[in-house]
Design an enzyme around this catalytic site. Structure first.
Site, PDB file in Angstrom:
ATOM      1  N   ARG A 190       0.818  -1.212   0.000  1.00  0.00           N
ATOM      2  CA  ARG A 190       0.000   0.000   0.000  1.00  0.00           C
ATOM      3  C   ARG A 190       0.859   1.273   0.000  1.00  0.00           C
ATOM      4  O   ARG A 190       0.366   2.353  -0.247  1.00  0.00           O
ATOM      5  CB  ARG A 190      -0.915  -0.007   1.223  1.00  0.00           C
ATOM      6  CG  ARG A 190      -0.145  -0.108   2.516  1.00  0.00           C
ATOM      7  CD  ARG A 190      -0.953  -0.706   3.628  1.00  0.00           C
ATOM      8  NE  ARG A 190      -1.625   0.306   4.411  1.00  0.00           N
ATOM      9  CZ  ARG A 190      -2.780   0.107   5.024  1.00  0.00           C
ATOM     10  NH1 ARG A 190      -3.388  -1.038   4.907  1.00  0.00           N
ATOM     11  NH2 ARG A 190      -3.320   1.036   5.724  1.00  0.00           N
ATOM     12  N   ARG A 194       8.100   6.747  -5.188  1.00  0.00           N
ATOM     13  CA  ARG A 194       7.936   7.689  -6.308  1.00  0.00           C
ATOM     14  C   ARG A 194       9.272   8.276  -6.752  1.00  0.00           C
ATOM     15  O   ARG A 194      10.144   8.516  -5.927  1.00  0.00           O
ATOM     16  CB  ARG A 194       7.000   8.823  -5.917  1.00  0.00           C
ATOM     17  CG  ARG A 194       5.589   8.380  -5.581  1.00  0.00           C
ATOM     18  CD  ARG A 194       4.648   9.572  -5.617  1.00  0.00           C
ATOM     19  NE  ARG A 194       3.312   9.223  -5.170  1.00  0.00           N
ATOM     20  CZ  ARG A 194       2.930   9.304  -3.902  1.00  0.00           C
ATOM     21  NH1 ARG A 194       3.755   9.704  -2.971  1.00  0.00           N
ATOM     22  NH2 ARG A 194       1.689   8.988  -3.571  1.00  0.00           N
ATOM     23  N   ARG A 269      -2.181  -8.056  16.628  1.00  0.00           N
ATOM     24  CA  ARG A 269      -1.252  -7.038  17.076  1.00  0.00           C
ATOM     25  C   ARG A 269      -2.085  -5.940  17.734  1.00  0.00           C
ATOM     26  O   ARG A 269      -3.145  -5.551  17.223  1.00  0.00           O
ATOM     27  CB  ARG A 269      -0.530  -6.511  15.845  1.00  0.00           C
ATOM     28  CG  ARG A 269       0.824  -5.980  16.070  1.00  0.00           C
ATOM     29  CD  ARG A 269       1.817  -6.930  16.638  1.00  0.00           C
ATOM     30  NE  ARG A 269       3.023  -6.180  16.924  1.00  0.00           N
ATOM     31  CZ  ARG A 269       3.795  -6.364  17.953  1.00  0.00           C
ATOM     32  NH1 ARG A 269       3.536  -7.315  18.835  1.00  0.00           N
ATOM     33  NH2 ARG A 269       4.873  -5.625  18.129  1.00  0.00           N
ATOM     34  N   ARG A 300       5.326   5.699  15.780  1.00  0.00           N
ATOM     35  CA  ARG A 300       5.029   7.020  15.210  1.00  0.00           C
ATOM     36  C   ARG A 300       4.471   7.963  16.258  1.00  0.00           C
ATOM     37  O   ARG A 300       3.955   7.521  17.287  1.00  0.00           O
ATOM     38  CB  ARG A 300       4.074   6.914  14.016  1.00  0.00           C
ATOM     39  CG  ARG A 300       2.841   6.085  14.255  1.00  0.00           C
ATOM     40  CD  ARG A 300       2.125   5.826  12.919  1.00  0.00           C
ATOM     41  NE  ARG A 300       1.127   4.782  13.084  1.00  0.00           N
ATOM     42  CZ  ARG A 300       0.505   4.161  12.096  1.00  0.00           C
ATOM     43  NH1 ARG A 300       0.764   4.481  10.847  1.00  0.00           N
ATOM     44  NH2 ARG A 300      -0.383   3.231  12.319  1.00  0.00           N
ATOM     45  N   GLU A 321       2.607   6.080  19.482  1.00  0.00           N
ATOM     46  CA  GLU A 321       1.992   4.771  19.235  1.00  0.00           C
ATOM     47  C   GLU A 321       3.021   3.662  19.471  1.00  0.00           C
ATOM     48  O   GLU A 321       4.027   3.595  18.758  1.00  0.00           O
ATOM     49  CB  GLU A 321       1.507   4.770  17.780  1.00  0.00           C
ATOM     50  CG  GLU A 321       0.292   3.931  17.548  1.00  0.00           C
ATOM     51  CD  GLU A 321      -0.252   4.136  16.138  1.00  0.00           C
ATOM     52  OE1 GLU A 321      -0.818   5.197  15.850  1.00  0.00           O
ATOM     53  OE2 GLU A 321      -0.089   3.202  15.327  1.00  0.00           O
ATOM     54  N   TYR A 367      -6.786  -7.229   6.804  1.00  0.00           N
ATOM     55  CA  TYR A 367      -6.232  -5.891   7.036  1.00  0.00           C
ATOM     56  C   TYR A 367      -6.906  -4.905   6.074  1.00  0.00           C
ATOM     57  O   TYR A 367      -6.318  -4.480   5.095  1.00  0.00           O
ATOM     58  CB  TYR A 367      -4.729  -6.015   6.780  1.00  0.00           C
ATOM     59  CG  TYR A 367      -3.832  -4.847   7.046  1.00  0.00           C
ATOM     60  CD1 TYR A 367      -4.172  -3.810   7.897  1.00  0.00           C
ATOM     61  CD2 TYR A 367      -2.575  -4.803   6.436  1.00  0.00           C
ATOM     62  CE1 TYR A 367      -3.291  -2.763   8.130  1.00  0.00           C
ATOM     63  CE2 TYR A 367      -1.692  -3.768   6.667  1.00  0.00           C
ATOM     64  CZ  TYR A 367      -2.067  -2.753   7.509  1.00  0.00           C
ATOM     65  OH  TYR A 367      -1.186  -1.719   7.724  1.00  0.00           O
ATOM     66  N   ASP A 369      -8.643  -1.421   4.694  1.00  0.00           N
ATOM     67  CA  ASP A 369      -8.731   0.033   4.853  1.00  0.00           C
ATOM     68  C   ASP A 369     -10.211   0.391   4.989  1.00  0.00           C
ATOM     69  O   ASP A 369     -11.088  -0.382   4.607  1.00  0.00           O
ATOM     70  CB  ASP A 369      -8.177   0.736   3.600  1.00  0.00           C
ATOM     71  CG  ASP A 369      -6.661   0.729   3.581  1.00  0.00           C
ATOM     72  OD1 ASP A 369      -6.065   0.500   4.650  1.00  0.00           O
ATOM     73  OD2 ASP A 369      -6.090   0.971   2.508  1.00  0.00           O
TER      74      ASP A 369
HETATM   75  N1  UDP Z   1       6.073   0.744   6.985  1.00  0.00           N
HETATM   76  C1  UDP Z   1       7.436   0.855   7.164  1.00  0.00           C
HETATM   77  N2  UDP Z   1       7.963   2.075   7.466  1.00  0.00           N
HETATM   78  C2  UDP Z   1       7.203   3.178   7.611  1.00  0.00           C
HETATM   79  C3  UDP Z   1       5.814   3.070   7.429  1.00  0.00           C
HETATM   80  C4  UDP Z   1       5.272   1.830   7.126  1.00  0.00           C
HETATM   81  O1  UDP Z   1       8.160  -0.129   7.066  1.00  0.00           O
HETATM   82  O2  UDP Z   1       7.765   4.251   7.908  1.00  0.00           O
HETATM   83  C5  UDP Z   1       5.506  -0.593   6.657  1.00  0.00           C
HETATM   84  C6  UDP Z   1       5.123  -1.373   7.918  1.00  0.00           C
HETATM   85  O3  UDP Z   1       5.385  -2.750   7.688  1.00  0.00           O
HETATM   86  C7  UDP Z   1       3.645  -1.104   8.040  1.00  0.00           C
HETATM   87  C8  UDP Z   1       3.208  -1.088   6.561  1.00  0.00           C
HETATM   88  O4  UDP Z   1       4.307  -0.468   5.895  1.00  0.00           O
HETATM   89  O5  UDP Z   1       2.960  -2.085   8.772  1.00  0.00           O
HETATM   90  C9  UDP Z   1       1.919  -0.317   6.295  1.00  0.00           C
HETATM   91  O6  UDP Z   1       2.055   1.004   6.800  1.00  0.00           O
HETATM   92  P1  UDP Z   1       0.823   1.978   7.052  1.00  0.00           P
HETATM   93  O7  UDP Z   1       1.336   3.281   7.524  1.00  0.00           O
HETATM   94  O8  UDP Z   1      -0.044   1.976   5.843  1.00  0.00           O
HETATM   95  O9  UDP Z   1       0.091   1.190   8.228  1.00  0.00           O
HETATM   96  P2  UDP Z   1      -1.165   1.485   9.164  1.00  0.00           P
HETATM   97  O10 UDP Z   1      -1.426   2.972   9.111  1.00  0.00           O
HETATM   98  O11 UDP Z   1      -2.280   0.646   8.647  1.00  0.00           O
HETATM   99  O12 UDP Z   1      -0.686   1.032  10.490  1.00  0.00           O
END
Ligand code: UDP
Length: 385
Positions: A190, A194, A269, A300, A321, A367, A369
């Protein structure tokens, strides 16, 4: 939305009962009761059973009264979709305010543009000045693609080892509690890569992006405007009684393993949120900063006021988080899609009773969206008589 105090107050059975007032449950309930259009016109009596005290599931938001910031209680939620019908549907429950999500990555104290784009590589490399040069730079570092790659193999074949180790490896290990070589590549597909300086977080197909002007809880309460709802009600503890109150199907959006009394058989998780009100106007330059190295324990920091720049606020409000394993008493956030878990889910799914429909992230162990959850829910609602 008509709130009913308890099951004992119900005299007449309902056409349908929806378990869980998250995005899937609210969409199905809205469409079965004629609130909201999706080419579906129904006028059923629906009861929603909700374990928590509010509507919204993990999209729930609430104003923090000291700062007046609208806080996403269970992590950042930014609505995005490529489907015009889904966009029209959510806009029926209040205006969606246009919003383009931006994220920075903090790796060992340095900030980088993210998801990986021209600006990220240009900062690392010192010799990349055009998209073509970026392609060459990455091309020289990529590993050979493999058949059915795991997450690590997929990433190194797309971006090479160095970018993978800076931005993906540590974050993914923290997020999932597993080495990326044990995880499927689908988890990360996802996130775009770029060759331009476009740093919009979501893929370019997500042409509609926004935040509900009055918040998600408000939006989802409107979805339930024609329903009856009971809060603070544990469906599984009252299952037999509730089954007698339903004429047709029960739409269950709770966790699949909990339903079958095998809780703990599937891995989930969970997340722990540490929140803080702050005095400064802004804490960080973007709504989310990802901490991608393993030595920082959280994944994050969310600064909620970025989502609603039109709101007047005093100071700011942030959430750190921390991912952790699910165990009893913790909320379930993410299914862990290893082959072993998926096999167990297929088994459980084959045992779903006739009078039930299992839908959504927790019940289907997928999983999803938000927009995909809405599309699936609309499909289910359209098939119900
Ligand atoms: N991911 C990563 N580094 C980042 C952000 C995301 O490796 O800085 C990977 C990580 O495995 C994560 C997946 O990309 O579970 C999907 O990220 P997203 O931010 O879409 O996850 P969500 O917001 O659903 O937790």
């Amino acid at each position: 939305m008509n709130v009913i105090k308890s099951l004992e107050h119900i005299l007449l059975p309902y056409d349908y009962i929806v378990v869980g007032a998250g995005i899937t449950g609210c969409t199905i309930a809205a469409l079965l009761t004629g609130a909201g259009f999706f080419g579906i016109h129904k006028n059923k009596r629906v009861l929603v059973i909700e374990k928590r005290e509010d509507v919204g599931g993990n999209c729930t938001d609430e104003v923090d009264y000291n700062t007046n910031v609208m806080v996403h209680q269970y992590g950042a939620h930014i609505f995005r979709t490529s489907d015009e019908e889904v966009w029209k549907f959510v806009n029926e429950f209040g205006k969606m305010h246009p919003f383009v999500h931006k994220v920075l990555a903090n790796y060992k104290g340095e900030l980088y543009s993210f998801p990986i784009n021209f600006m990220t590589v240009s900062k690392i490399s010192d010799c990349v000045y055009t998209p073509e040069e970026m392609k060459e730079w990455i091309g020289a570092r990529k590993t050979l693609p493999k058949e059915n790659p795991n997450l690590e193999e997929h990433c190194t074949s797309m971006i090479g080892k160095r970018l993978y180790e800076m931005f993906i490896k540590g974050y993914t290990k923290k997020q999932w509690g597993k080495d990326p070589s044990e995880l499927p590549a689908s988890i990360i597909k996802r996130i775009p890569i770029r060759y331009t300086a476009n740093d919009s977080y979501f893929g370019d197909d997500k042409i509609y992006q926004g935040i509900p002007q009055e918040g998600y809880t408000n939006m989802m309460e409107k979805m339930l405007r024609n329903c009856d709802i009971i809060f603070d009600c544990d469906f599984l503890k009252n299952k037999e009684k509730i089954e007698t109150l339903c004429k047709n199907k029960i739409i269950y959006t709770g966790a699949i393993d909990e339903f079958f009394g095998v809780e703990g058989q599937l891995e989930w998780r969970s997340l722990r949120f540490v929140e803080e009100e702050r005095r400064e106007e802004y804490f960080q330059p973007t709504p989310v900063v990802n901490y991608t190295s393993e030595d920082v324990p959280y994944t994050r920091i969310i600064e909620h006021k970025h989502f609603m720049p039109w709101r007047e606020t005093k100071g700011t409000y942030i959430t750190k988080e921390f991912p952790w394993d699910w165990e009893p008493g913790r909320d379930k956030f993410y299914p862990v899609p290893t082959e072993d878990n998926l096999e167990k889910v297929r088994n459980l799914m084959s045992r779903v009773p006739e009078n039930y429909i299992f839908a959504g992230r927790l019940a289907e162990y997928k999983y999803y969206d938000m927009d995909v959850a809405i599309l699936n829910a609309a499909k289910i609602a359209s098939q119900l008589e």
